[in-house]
Design an enzyme around this catalytic site. Sequence first.
Site, PDB file in Angstrom:
ATOM      1  N   TYR A  27       0.842  -1.200   0.000  1.00  0.00           N
ATOM      2  CA  TYR A  27       0.000   0.000   0.000  1.00  0.00           C
ATOM      3  C   TYR A  27       0.877   1.251   0.000  1.00  0.00           C
ATOM      4  O   TYR A  27       0.598   2.226  -0.683  1.00  0.00           O
ATOM      5  CB  TYR A  27      -0.898   0.004   1.240  1.00  0.00           C
ATOM      6  N   ASN A  50     -13.064  -1.338  -3.229  1.00  0.00           N
ATOM      7  CA  ASN A  50     -12.894  -1.890  -4.565  1.00  0.00           C
ATOM      8  C   ASN A  50     -14.169  -2.180  -5.353  1.00  0.00           C
ATOM      9  O   ASN A  50     -14.753  -3.229  -5.229  1.00  0.00           O
ATOM     10  CB  ASN A  50     -12.076  -3.175  -4.459  1.00  0.00           C
ATOM     11  N   CYS A  58      -6.974  -6.773  -5.989  1.00  0.00           N
ATOM     12  CA  CYS A  58      -6.549  -6.137  -4.751  1.00  0.00           C
ATOM     13  C   CYS A  58      -5.881  -7.121  -3.800  1.00  0.00           C
ATOM     14  O   CYS A  58      -5.237  -6.728  -2.845  1.00  0.00           O
ATOM     15  CB  CYS A  58      -7.740  -5.478  -4.066  1.00  0.00           C
ATOM     16  N   HIS A  59      -5.998  -8.401  -4.087  1.00  0.00           N
ATOM     17  CA  HIS A  59      -5.367  -9.390  -3.200  1.00  0.00           C
ATOM     18  C   HIS A  59      -3.850  -9.433  -3.402  1.00  0.00           C
ATOM     19  O   HIS A  59      -3.126 -10.038  -2.652  1.00  0.00           O
ATOM     20  CB  HIS A  59      -5.965 -10.753  -3.476  1.00  0.00           C
ATOM     21  N   GLU A  87      -1.219 -18.299  -7.104  1.00  0.00           N
ATOM     22  CA  GLU A  87      -0.517 -17.578  -8.173  1.00  0.00           C
ATOM     23  C   GLU A  87       0.991 -17.776  -8.121  1.00  0.00           C
ATOM     24  O   GLU A  87       1.732 -17.239  -8.932  1.00  0.00           O
ATOM     25  CB  GLU A  87      -0.864 -16.089  -8.098  1.00  0.00           C
TER      26      GLU A  87
END
Length: 110
Positions: A27, A50, A58-59, A87
């Site tokens: 952030y 969001n 946003c994760h 991921e």
Amino acid sequence: MRPTTKSFSQLVYDLTKQIPKGKVTTYGILARRLGRPKAGRAVGRILGANPHPIVVPCHRVVKSDGTLGGYSGRGGIRTKFELLGHEGVEIRNDRVDLSKFLFKDFKAKP
DNA sequence: AGCGCGGCTTTTC
DNA sequence: CGAAAAGCCGCGC
């Protein structure tokens, strides 16, 4: 909200969309990228609201210390873990290795 | 290591 | 339209 001009939130989402799969950012970095080093909280507030959960991953945004922070999406913070792990991001004890997965090669100007 | 305060934008009354 | 509350933080003490 939908200002005619590119507002802060607009840029936040834009940068977040640039994060490639398997990488993460913080952030604080996003805030600095936008010219507001102290707007980390604002960024969190924005990502939390969001309005584009599909377009904006946003994760892939974590705290500056490597912890995931929070998540207002479905399933809560747990989902964030699953998504990142899915991921390719390795998470150690609720933490991400920013030294290896931190992405900060954002495009200077859209 | 834990607590508190500061700084910022968006949203809602 | 104006003011007030809130929020997935950051950093210092």
